[in-house]
Structure formats: structure tokens, C-alpha cells
Design an enzyme around this catalytic site. Structure first.
Site, mmCIF file in Angstrom:
data_model
loop_
_atom_site.group_PDB
_atom_site.id
_atom_site.type_symbol
_atom_site.label_atom_id
_atom_site.label_comp_id
_atom_site.label_asym_id
_atom_site.label_seq_id
_atom_site.Cartn_x
_atom_site.Cartn_y
_atom_site.Cartn_z
ATOM 1 N N THR A 111 0.864 -1.185 0.000
ATOM 2 C CA THR A 111 0.000 0.000 0.000
ATOM 3 C C THR A 111 0.898 1.232 0.000
ATOM 4 O O THR A 111 2.045 1.165 0.446
ATOM 5 C CB THR A 111 -0.888 0.063 1.258
ATOM 6 O OG1 THR A 111 -0.017 0.135 2.384
ATOM 7 C CG2 THR A 111 -1.772 -1.145 1.389
ATOM 8 N N GLU A 123 -5.645 -3.896 -0.963
ATOM 9 C CA GLU A 123 -6.028 -5.064 -0.164
ATOM 10 C C GLU A 123 -7.133 -5.889 -0.815
ATOM 11 O O GLU A 123 -7.401 -7.006 -0.400
ATOM 12 C CB GLU A 123 -6.531 -4.600 1.221
ATOM 13 C CG GLU A 123 -5.456 -4.034 2.141
ATOM 14 C CD GLU A 123 -5.189 -2.541 1.917
ATOM 15 O OE1 GLU A 123 -5.469 -2.038 0.807
ATOM 16 O OE2 GLU A 123 -4.691 -1.877 2.846
ATOM 17 N N LYS A 155 -15.091 16.486 11.503
ATOM 18 C CA LYS A 155 -15.993 16.355 12.650
ATOM 19 C C LYS A 155 -16.276 17.742 13.194
ATOM 20 O O LYS A 155 -15.429 18.351 13.824
ATOM 21 C CB LYS A 155 -15.361 15.468 13.715
ATOM 22 C CG LYS A 155 -15.102 14.068 13.176
ATOM 23 C CD LYS A 155 -14.410 13.177 14.180
ATOM 24 C CE LYS A 155 -13.967 11.886 13.501
ATOM 25 N NZ LYS A 155 -12.643 11.984 12.862
ATOM 26 N N TRP A 174 -20.778 14.927 11.391
ATOM 27 C CA TRP A 174 -19.771 14.654 10.370
ATOM 28 C C TRP A 174 -20.081 15.435 9.104
ATOM 29 O O TRP A 174 -21.219 15.471 8.641
ATOM 30 C CB TRP A 174 -19.752 13.162 10.013
ATOM 31 C CG TRP A 174 -19.104 12.312 11.059
ATOM 32 C CD1 TRP A 174 -18.665 12.719 12.290
ATOM 33 C CD2 TRP A 174 -18.838 10.912 10.959
ATOM 34 N NE1 TRP A 174 -18.127 11.647 12.963
ATOM 35 C CE2 TRP A 174 -18.219 10.531 12.170
ATOM 36 C CE3 TRP A 174 -19.042 9.955 9.975
ATOM 37 C CZ2 TRP A 174 -17.828 9.210 12.416
ATOM 38 C CZ3 TRP A 174 -18.650 8.650 10.216
ATOM 39 C CH2 TRP A 174 -18.042 8.281 11.432
HETATM 40 P P1 ADP Z 1 -3.744 4.164 -0.658
HETATM 41 O O1 ADP Z 1 -4.376 3.652 0.608
HETATM 42 O O2 ADP Z 1 -2.320 4.380 -0.526
HETATM 43 O O3 ADP Z 1 -4.481 5.326 -1.279
HETATM 44 P P2 ADP Z 1 -5.118 2.249 -2.299
HETATM 45 O O4 ADP Z 1 -5.115 2.479 -3.741
HETATM 46 O O5 ADP Z 1 -5.118 0.853 -1.849
HETATM 47 O O6 ADP Z 1 -3.869 2.977 -1.719
HETATM 48 O O7 ADP Z 1 -6.317 3.060 -1.720
HETATM 49 C C1 ADP Z 1 -7.565 2.508 -1.436
HETATM 50 C C2 ADP Z 1 -8.479 3.589 -1.002
HETATM 51 O O8 ADP Z 1 -8.762 4.472 -2.093
HETATM 52 C C3 ADP Z 1 -9.820 3.140 -0.531
HETATM 53 O O9 ADP Z 1 -9.780 2.685 0.804
HETATM 54 C C4 ADP Z 1 -10.643 4.401 -0.689
HETATM 55 O O10 ADP Z 1 -10.471 5.283 0.394
HETATM 56 C C5 ADP Z 1 -10.056 5.037 -1.909
HETATM 57 N N1 ADP Z 1 -10.902 4.764 -3.080
HETATM 58 C C6 ADP Z 1 -10.716 3.856 -4.045
HETATM 59 N N2 ADP Z 1 -11.693 3.924 -4.964
HETATM 60 C C7 ADP Z 1 -12.540 4.900 -4.578
HETATM 61 C C8 ADP Z 1 -13.762 5.458 -5.098
HETATM 62 N N3 ADP Z 1 -14.303 5.041 -6.237
HETATM 63 N N4 ADP Z 1 -14.344 6.442 -4.380
HETATM 64 C C9 ADP Z 1 -13.822 6.885 -3.231
HETATM 65 N N5 ADP Z 1 -12.679 6.420 -2.697
HETATM 66 C C10 ADP Z 1 -12.043 5.439 -3.359
#
Ligand code: ADP
Length: 545
Positions: free
Chosen positions: A189, A334, A439, A444
Site C-alpha cells: 500500500t 487489499e 468532525k 460529520w
Molecule cells: P492508498 O491507501 O495508498 O491510497 P489504495 O489504492 O489501496 O492505496 O487506496 C484505497 C483507497 O482508495 C480506498 O480505501 C478508498 O479510500 C479510496 N478509493 C478507491 N476507490 C474509490 C472510489 N471510487 N471512491 C472513493 N474512494 C475510493
């Protein structure tokens, strides 16, 4: 009663062998400095065999990790196919991590060989001495035949040119049958907090995810598609697009290092991809360019977009002005990564359909999702109750590699850190990442809702909203806004614009106009940087209630 079915392991080797023979005439096209180069899947299959032989010669004879430090190109596809198929583990290194994080992930994964693009030699050479377990480096891609290897060799590692290594090897390999639960590939990640965490995909999870990508409730990829993964192959497996394409015989178009709007549009016009995948910032840049420079994007039937929330205004502009249909997907490193996909339900009218496109999409067949409250109690799936999203399924990780994170894994569910609702049909609407929620006075405020509404203003190119400390309310929203060149907008105008869709108490009362929103290594808004800039007094903030 047991079934009578054969128990044939699912494996990436099967995808590779099938795709490169049955679909031998499909092609992978790679952008170059002055055009494109092309290779058939048949050739890719033979070269993957040569690569496997070459790696074996370098001592890869088990589950050693083979790292890649590469852009999206034909050689990276060869590594994607050869490394897992020979029983080793592909570790796609995110080239945009901070240098010390690259060192961390290579040493943590214990990579033994790394394949590097010749165009990335300089940053790679600076890091190589810090890679404790790496013994060999293969230098690939255009320019690799003549580039000076001296800076790499001074590290004491063995350095070989990729093409020279492949040239002396046979173009067949005794691909082993691999236990489908064994590791095939790993990604870290991007580590927004602490060290990056490793996720290890199995052959089975990658196979099932590839099938899901190709299915009609997801990207619906078939042999007549040409798939353009703009999302890097060093991030979340390029959303599994390369494997899905090889599985169904769709051709691939690889942008290599030319990811800016202008060369991308040129590549699209020349190679006419039918499907493109990338984060919203990529499509936003593309939109800005094609609005100014008449271009032909008509080949693209689907722009798969995710990684962060995809603003409705962006989707509508691409559809209405350029005929490009955007489909939002949600996922994480993940989750392999795609776990939801945004096709509206059948039979809804156009207005409703847009409402569905604005959300993160429907949970895919094979993935289970739920939202839970503060005490981890499951909440109603009624599209109203807001909680943290949890998922489980055959392509969702159950742990991190050699790293405990009990917060993330509970009772067999992955706790995603994303906040939102699920409706009875399984559509997920995210309002925020838990750590980005604002917050204010016990309530929220969704930064994503504010950003979407701001980006719907015709003079706003980008907007990111973060919570800033407030004595009275605990936190209040700070809007950081990028305005179209030549345009001027005031906070008052933007507040007025927002008041149509946002409750009054949620309106940002602090504003700053910036040149560009800082981005993470994978192109998402970097809110950490914005919060720090605010705390350090580096932003010119206007208070505007
Ligand atoms: P990082 O955590 O470093 O950004 P990732 O690509 O694994 O790497 O990120 C996953 C996160 O990206 C998700 O938990 C979410 O918060 C965000 N995410 C992915 N796709 C979307 C989407 N379509 N809309 C909103 N958030 C998204």
C-alpha cells in the site's frame, strides 16, 4: 457428497499459456518517445518463457521475489506473466514512493532480482546499494541495449541487459503446476501512515479477480477490446487489467512513461483503445486538454475510474462533451483491487442512473460487504445508516505480509477505513475515508460531498476539502480550490454555488486558492500535505462566512 469435478488449480500460468496461444494474434502496443511499438501475445508468450529461463539462470528456482521497477510496457507484461507462472513471486515496486520507502519494501519483501526500465536507471542506481537481498538487476526497455550500466555495477550487484539475457534462452519453459493458494504477486500500500504494508495475492485470487474484471457486471472485457491501463502496473496490479486482458484475448495499449494528457490523447487517437482505466485526476487532466484541443476519444466505450471518488461533474462532462462513458469502481490494494463497479440498475431513468454513477458502484459477485458502527456492530443496509465499510471474499486479503494490523482485520472481515452506506441492492456510497471525515460540533461533514459540489462549478478545475482545527466546533472545513486559468471566483460565489446542494452549517468558512492540489504517489489528493501546509501557515487562507 464430494463433486465429480476435477480439482485443477487456478493459476496465472494457465492465463498466460491460454492467452498467449489461443489469442496469439492479440497485441500489446507500447508508447515510445515518437510513436508506438507492438508485440503479439504469441511473441509475449515466447519471451515470457525466455525470461523465466533467464531468471532461473540467475538463481530463481522457488518462491523468490522478483521486483519490477517499471512503467506500463510490454516488458512489464512479460514479467507479470513469467514470474508468477514459474512459481516465483512478482513484486511490483511503486517507483513513486519516497526513496526510503522503496528501500523498505524491497528489503521487507526480500527481492532477489529486480527488473528495471532503462529510463528509470538514475533514480534506481541511487537506491540499489540499499537493497540488501538483491543480487541481480535486469535492465529492460528501449535504450537498455546502450545505456551505461556503470552506475548500477558500482553497487556490487550483477547487472544484465534484459534483451541479452533473453536472447540466449530457449523460447519454451516447463511451466510448473502451482498450488492455487501460493503467492503469485505482491503489492505494498502506498503507506499514507507508517510503513507501507504488503499484500500478497494468490494464484487463485488473481485468477478469480481477472474473471470478475472481464464479467458483464464489471468492465465486461472481451477479445474485441483494446485495454489502456493508465493506472500504473506498479500500483494495485493496474487493477488486474493486464491479466483480465490476456485471459480473454483483449489487446493492451501501454502508455509507458507518457502519462500527461497531450501524449495520452495522441496515443488514444493512434491506437484507438476501447477501454481505459485510471484515477480521476488522469481523466480530469484529459478533459482539460480535450476541451481546449479538439480530439477524437470516440474509440473509448468505457473509462473505468476509481482510486478516489469520481466527481459527477467529471463524468457528465466526459459523456456530454466527448461521448466517453465513465464507470466508477471502488477498491484497495487489499482487495486486488476491484470490489465494486458502478453500472446503474436496469430500468432506472436517466436521472436515477446518474445518481448511481455518482456512487462507488455495486458490490461485485464474489465479494461481501457490510457497514458497521463504532462498536463493530453491523448496521442496516438501507442506504441511510452510515458506518465503516467492511468486505470479505476470495480476492480480499486476510492479513498483511509479515506485519500485524489487528485494527484492519476483524472476524474474517477487512476493515476498509472507508465510511459510507450500502443500499438494499448492494450499491456503496462513500462519504469519506475515516481519517478525512470532518468532525464539526459532533456532526460529520463529508469532504467528498463538498469536493464534488465544488468541482461542479464551471470555473473550478479541482478542489480538496480538509478539516482544520476549530476552537468552537472542533473542526471546520477548509476548501482548497484550483481555478481555471484566466477565471476569477470568490469564496462568496463558491459558497453561493454550494448552498444549492449543501446544508448551510457544512459550508466551508475557510478558503484558499492554490495552483494544484498536491497528489500522492498514485495520483490521489494528498490531504496530509494540505493539513500540514495549513498547520505550518503555508497557505493563504481567506475566512468567508
Ligand atoms: P492508498 O491507501 O495508498 O491510497 P489504495 O489504492 O489501496 O492505496 O487506496 C484505497 C483507497 O482508495 C480506498 O480505501 C478508498 O479510500 C479510496 N478509493 C478507491 N476507490 C474509490 C472510489 N471510487 N471512491 C472513493 N474512494 C475510493
Amino acid at each position: 457428497m464430494r463433486s465429480t469435478m476435477q480439482d485443477v488449480p487456478l493459476g496465472l500460468g494457465r492465463i498466460m499459456q491460454y492467452g498467449t496461444t489461443a489469442h496469439a494474434e492479440a497485441v500489446v502496443v507500447t508508447a515510445t518517445a515518437d510513436g508506438t511499438r507492438s508485440r503479439t501475445y504469441g511473441e509475449v508468450g515466447r519471451r515470457a518463457a525466455r525470461l523465466a529461463n533467464a531468471l532461473r539462470r540467475l538463481g530463481v528456482d522457488g518462491d523468490q521475489r522478483v521486483g519490477t521497477f517499471m512503467w506500463n510496457n510490454a516488458e512489464h507484461l512479460e514479467a507479470y506473466l513469467a514470474v508468477p507462472s514459474m512459481g516465483a513471486v512478482l513484486h511490483t515496486i511503486n517507483i513513486r514512493l519516497f526513496p526510503e520507502q522503496v528501500t523498505y519494501v524491497v528489503n521487507h519483501a526480500e527481492d532477489t532480482v529486480v527488473i528495471v526500465d532503462a529510463s528509470l536507471l538514475t533514480p534506481f542506481a541511487a537506491l540499489l546499494p540499499t537493497f540488501e537481498t538483491v543480487t541481480h538487476v535486469l535492465v529492460a526497455g528501449p535504450g537498455s541495449e546502450s545505456v551505461d550500466l556503470g552506475p548500477l555495477e558500482s553497487s556490487g550487484k550483477q547487472v544484465v541487459r534484459y534483451e541479452e539475457a533473453l536472447a540466449v534462452e530457449p523460447d519454451s519453459f516447463a511451466w510448473p503446476e502451482i498450488d492455487e493458494r501460493d503467492a503469485a504477486a505482491m503489492c505494498y500500500t502506498s503507506g499514507t501512515t507508517g510503513n507501507p504494508k504488503g499484500v500478497v495475492y494468490s494464484h487463485r485470487s488473481a485468477y478469480l479477480h481477472s474473471m470478475s474484471m472481464a464479467m458483464g457486471d464489471n468492465a465486461g472485457i472481451g477479445p474485441s477490446d483494446r485495454v489502456l491501463p493508465v493506472v500504473p502496473m506498479f500500483h494495485a496490479n493496474a487493477w488486474g487489467l493486464p491479466y483480465a486482458a490476456v485471459l480473454v484475448g483483449a489487446s493492451l495499449v501501454m502508455p509507458d512513461r507518457w502519462l500527461q494528457a497531450e501524449p495520452l490523447v495522441r496515443l488514444i487517437e493512434e491506437t484507438r483503445p476501447t477501454l481505459a482505466g485510471g484515477v480521476p485526476t488522469i481523466f480530469n487532466d484529459l478533459l482539460g486538454w480535450v476541451d481546449e484541443h479538439p480530439s477524437d476519444l470516440s474509440s473509448i466505450r468505457l473509462a473505468l475510474c476509481g482510486g478516489s471518488a469520481v466527481p459527477l461533474a467529471l463524468q457528465q462532462a466526459l459523456w456530454e462533451r466527448h461521448g466517453v462513458r465513465v464507470q466508477q469502481a471502488w477498491g484497495m490494494t487489499e482487495t486486488s483491487p476491484v470490489a465494486t463497479s458502478g453500472i446503474p440498475p436496469v430500468g432506472v431513468d436517466e436521472d436515477e442512473a446518474w445518481r448511481y454513477r455518482a456512487c462507488q458502484g455495486r458490490v461485485l459477485g464474489g465479494v461481501e460487504a457490510r457497514i458497521v458502527g463504532d462498536q463493530a456492530e453491523p448496521l442496516a443496509q438501507d442506504g441511510v445508516a452510515v458506518g465503516e465499510l467492511e468486505v470479505r471474499g476470495p480476492w480480499i486479503t486476510g492479513a498483511y505480509y509479515r506485519d500485524d494490523d489487528p485494527e484492519k482485520f476483524r472476524d474474517g472481515w477487512l476493515h476498509t477505513g472507508d465510511v459510507g452506506t450500502i443500499d438494499p441492492r448492494g450499491y456503496v456510497t462513500l462519504t469519506d475515508r475515516a481519517k478525512d471525515v470532518i468532525k464539526s460540533g459532533g456532526e460529520w461533514i463529508s469532504s467528498v460531498d463538498l469536493e464534488n459540489a465544488l468541482m461542479a462549478h464551471p470555473d473550478v478545475v479541482e478542489a480538496a476539502v480538509v478539516g482544520i482545527p476549530d476552537e468552537k466546533w472542533q473542526e471546520r472545513p477548509l476548501a482548497t480550490v484550483v481555478v481555471r486559468p484566466g477565471a476569477t471566483v470568490t469564496p462568496e460565489e463558491l459558497r453561493e454555488h454550494l448552498s444549492g446542494s449543501v446544508a448551510k452549517w457544512q459550508l466551508p468558512d475557510a478558503w484558499t486558492f492554490i495552483e494544484a492540489v498536491p497528489r500522492t504517489s498514485v495520483g490521489k489528493f494528498d490531504k496530509k500535505v494540505l493539513r500540514r501546509a495549513y498547520a505550518d501557515g503555508d497557505l493563504d487562507v481567506v475566512r468567508a462566512p
